[in-house]
Scaffold this active site. Structure first.
Site, PDB file in Angstrom:
ATOM      1  N   ASP A  52      36.797   6.183  52.148  1.00  0.00           N
ATOM      2  CA  ASP A  52      36.227   5.693  50.880  1.00  0.00           C
ATOM      3  C   ASP A  52      36.072   4.177  50.993  1.00  0.00           C
ATOM      4  O   ASP A  52      37.047   3.474  51.262  1.00  0.00           O
ATOM      5  CB  ASP A  52      37.180   6.065  49.737  1.00  0.00           C
ATOM      6  CG  ASP A  52      36.637   5.655  48.371  1.00  0.00           C
ATOM      7  OD1 ASP A  52      35.615   4.942  48.309  1.00  0.00           O
ATOM      8  OD2 ASP A  52      37.257   6.034  47.353  1.00  0.00           O
TER       9      ASP A  52
ATOM     10  N   ASP B  98      29.669   6.246  48.738  1.00  0.00           N
ATOM     11  CA  ASP B  98      30.625   5.471  49.546  1.00  0.00           C
ATOM     12  C   ASP B  98      31.793   6.305  50.058  1.00  0.00           C
ATOM     13  O   ASP B  98      32.850   5.767  50.367  1.00  0.00           O
ATOM     14  CB  ASP B  98      31.133   4.263  48.737  1.00  0.00           C
ATOM     15  CG  ASP B  98      32.237   4.641  47.767  1.00  0.00           C
ATOM     16  OD1 ASP B  98      32.237   5.792  47.292  1.00  0.00           O
ATOM     17  OD2 ASP B  98      33.102   3.799  47.498  1.00  0.00           O
ATOM     18  N   GLU B  99      31.591   7.606  50.183  1.00  0.00           N
ATOM     19  CA  GLU B  99      32.709   8.482  50.490  1.00  0.00           C
ATOM     20  C   GLU B  99      32.283   9.612  51.420  1.00  0.00           C
ATOM     21  O   GLU B  99      31.224  10.205  51.204  1.00  0.00           O
ATOM     22  CB  GLU B  99      33.153   9.112  49.168  1.00  0.00           C
ATOM     23  CG  GLU B  99      34.633   9.163  48.963  1.00  0.00           C
ATOM     24  CD  GLU B  99      34.952   9.750  47.597  1.00  0.00           C
ATOM     25  OE1 GLU B  99      34.566   9.140  46.577  1.00  0.00           O
ATOM     26  OE2 GLU B  99      35.582  10.819  47.571  1.00  0.00           O
TER      27      GLU B  99
HETATM   28  P1  TTP Z   1      34.341   4.440  43.730  1.00  0.00           P
HETATM   29  O1  TTP Z   1      34.606   4.714  45.177  1.00  0.00           O
HETATM   30  O2  TTP Z   1      34.949   5.321  42.719  1.00  0.00           O
HETATM   31  O3  TTP Z   1      34.802   2.961  43.373  1.00  0.00           O
HETATM   32  P2  TTP Z   1      34.733   1.656  44.240  1.00  0.00           P
HETATM   33  O4  TTP Z   1      34.252   1.891  45.610  1.00  0.00           O
HETATM   34  O5  TTP Z   1      33.983   0.632  43.471  1.00  0.00           O
HETATM   35  O6  TTP Z   1      36.253   1.196  44.244  1.00  0.00           O
HETATM   36  P3  TTP Z   1      37.468   1.731  45.120  1.00  0.00           P
HETATM   37  O7  TTP Z   1      37.906   0.561  45.929  1.00  0.00           O
HETATM   38  O8  TTP Z   1      38.476   2.137  44.109  1.00  0.00           O
HETATM   39  O9  TTP Z   1      36.976   2.855  45.944  1.00  0.00           O
HETATM   40  O10 TTP Z   1      32.782   4.437  43.456  1.00  0.00           O
HETATM   41  C1  TTP Z   1      31.832   4.010  44.412  1.00  0.00           C
HETATM   42  C2  TTP Z   1      30.703   3.245  43.736  1.00  0.00           C
HETATM   43  O11 TTP Z   1      30.073   4.048  42.749  1.00  0.00           O
HETATM   44  C3  TTP Z   1      31.157   1.989  43.029  1.00  0.00           C
HETATM   45  O12 TTP Z   1      31.221   0.862  43.900  1.00  0.00           O
HETATM   46  C4  TTP Z   1      30.127   1.840  41.946  1.00  0.00           C
HETATM   47  C5  TTP Z   1      29.683   3.238  41.632  1.00  0.00           C
HETATM   48  N1  TTP Z   1      30.306   3.710  40.376  1.00  0.00           N
HETATM   49  C6  TTP Z   1      29.614   3.515  39.174  1.00  0.00           C
HETATM   50  O13 TTP Z   1      28.492   3.003  39.176  1.00  0.00           O
HETATM   51  N2  TTP Z   1      30.198   3.913  38.015  1.00  0.00           N
HETATM   52  C7  TTP Z   1      31.448   4.490  37.967  1.00  0.00           C
HETATM   53  O14 TTP Z   1      31.960   4.819  36.888  1.00  0.00           O
HETATM   54  C8  TTP Z   1      32.166   4.676  39.209  1.00  0.00           C
HETATM   55  C9  TTP Z   1      33.540   5.276  39.209  1.00  0.00           C
HETATM   56  C10 TTP Z   1      31.555   4.277  40.369  1.00  0.00           C
HETATM   57 MG    MG Z   2      35.061   3.428  46.859  1.00  0.00          MG
END
Ligand code: TTP
Ligand code: MG
Length: 369
Positions: free
Chosen positions: A10, A110-111
């Site tokens: 992730d 992103d996963e």
């Molecule tokens: P995530 O992987 O949930 O969050 P992240 O990568 O920003 O943070 P983390 O370090 O905790 O992994 O989500 C991936 C992307 O998806 C995030 O960068 C932006 C988008 N996203 C939104 O636009 N709205 C949301 O509510 C969420 C959860 C994510």
């Molecule tokens: Mg992320």
């Protein structure tokens, strides 16, 4: 067969990290990526924020106006989401990740899940080294950090990745699974949302460990057979979901009824050649290649028969499709005692052009060795 080892990769604060990548001068500041609704200057929601902004309570989903309040006089940077750019970065990183996996499944921008059972030869230490290598390469090539969870299945890999962020690496071996899960809140499990969490709390279940000790029959009574069994299995770390290659999920197919029932190859091919043309058009529209070709026939007694063939590497040639369909029907009709009523063509194991090119290159490299 080596022990099953699954990785969940992730990317950290993904959209905001992409922004830092193209403008490193904002790295030391709170960075907030926003989706502006356009109604007024500050209306809309936060997509994500870097970890500096998170310290002030800014996170995905909160109103932009609230984020501004929390970051007042903090020299914060607010940027509109540029999805096209993030998708570009994501695509490049995903192809790095894919190259480390025996099986690969992207589950979000992103996963991704990587089945590395063979690559790590069933050894969790080895999988840890692969994860370090992945982190290094993603950082060197694209300048981004990620968090990686390693476990005996998807469920545990996902939770493991979540507990240590950013730039984390957590390894949970099968024998550690129950102890690892036990103290965590039930909301850590996929499928336990707010409502279910509340319901479980009312039943006296706070942690995954509590859930594991709860009578499975009662769980089934309360949540139904499927969900109840799922919760029980999940609580003790059991999960058999395969890492599903995207190409395997999708298929393109066409089926059509013949003017009259027949066993004549020529008549059947007249029809299936047209079906091949239609299937092929869809394939091109989507910029895909295929690796598997199947035929299906509904016989006069309404029974359904199918045959298929999978190539060594993907192709996007109409000629190959028609030739394979012909070969399959020729053999099938020869062996069949019944006449066909409906005939169909299907292709699956679909790949994006770029990926198929890579597969072909891999295949050629292997062939050369
Ligand atoms: P995530 O992987 O949930 O969050 P992240 O990568 O920003 O943070 P983390 O370090 O905790 O992994 O989500 C991936 C992307 O998806 C995030 O960068 C932006 C988008 N996203 C939104 O636009 N709205 C949301 O509510 C969420 C959860 C994510
Ligand atoms: Mg992320």
């Amino acid at each position: 067969m080596p022990a099953r080892i699954i990785m969940l990769v992730d990317l950290d604060y993904f959209f905001a990290q992409c922004e830092e990548k193209r403008n490193s001068s904002i790295k030391e500041k709170p960075v907030v990526v926003c989706v502006y609704s356009g109604r007024s200057e500050n209306s809309g929601a936060v997509s994500t924020a870097n970890y500096i902004a998170r310290k002030f309570g800014v996170k995905s989903g909160i109103p932009i106006s609230l984020a501004k309040k929390k970051l007042k006089e903090k020299d914060a940077v607010f940027l509109p989401a540029d999805r096209k750019f993030y998708e570009e970065v994501s695509g490049k990183i995903m192809s790095i990740l894919r190259s480390y996996a025996n099986r690969f499944e992207q589950v979000g921008i992103d996963e991704a899940y990587l089945d590395v059972s063979q690559k790590a030869n069933g050894d969790f230490e080895e999988a840890g080294k692969i994860a370090e290598q992945i982190k290094k390469e993603v950082k060197a090539q694209q300048g981004l950090t990620c968090s990686i969870g390693i476990g005996p299945n998807k469920l545990i890999a996902k939770i493991a990745a979540d507990i240590r962020k950013p730039n984390g690496l957590s390894i949970v071996k099968p024998e550690q699974a129950e102890n690892f899960l036990g103290p965590l809140p039930v909301s850590s499990l996929v499928g336990v949302g707010r409502k279910t969490e509340k319901k479980m709390q009312d039943m006296g279940i706070e942690t995954i460990g509590d859930l594991a000790e709860y009578d499975i029959q009662k769980l089934i009574e309360i949540f139904g057979k499927n969900l109840g069994a799922y919760f029980h299995n999940a609580s003790i770390g059991i999960d058999d979901e395969p890492v599903q290659e995207r190409g395997e999920v999708e298929s393109i197919s066409r089926i059509s009824t013949l003017k009259e029932d027949t066993q004549d190859l020529k008549v059947v091919l007249e029809k299936t050649n047209k079906l091949c043309d239609e299937v092929y058009a869809r394939l091109l529209q989507r910029g895909l290649s295929f690796k598997s070709v199947g035929i299906v026939a509904v016989m006069t007694d309404m029974s359904v028969r199918s045959r298929s063939k999978t190539f060594e590497s993907p192709t996007n040639e109409l000629g190959a499709l028609k030739k394979t369909v012909k070969g399959l029907f020729e053999k099938f009709l020869n062996e069949s005692e019944l006449q066909a009523r409906r005939v169909g063509v299907k292709i699956w194991n679909l790949f994006k052009e770029q990926e198929s090119q890579k597969q072909i290159t891999n295949f050629l490299q292997r062939a050369e060795k």
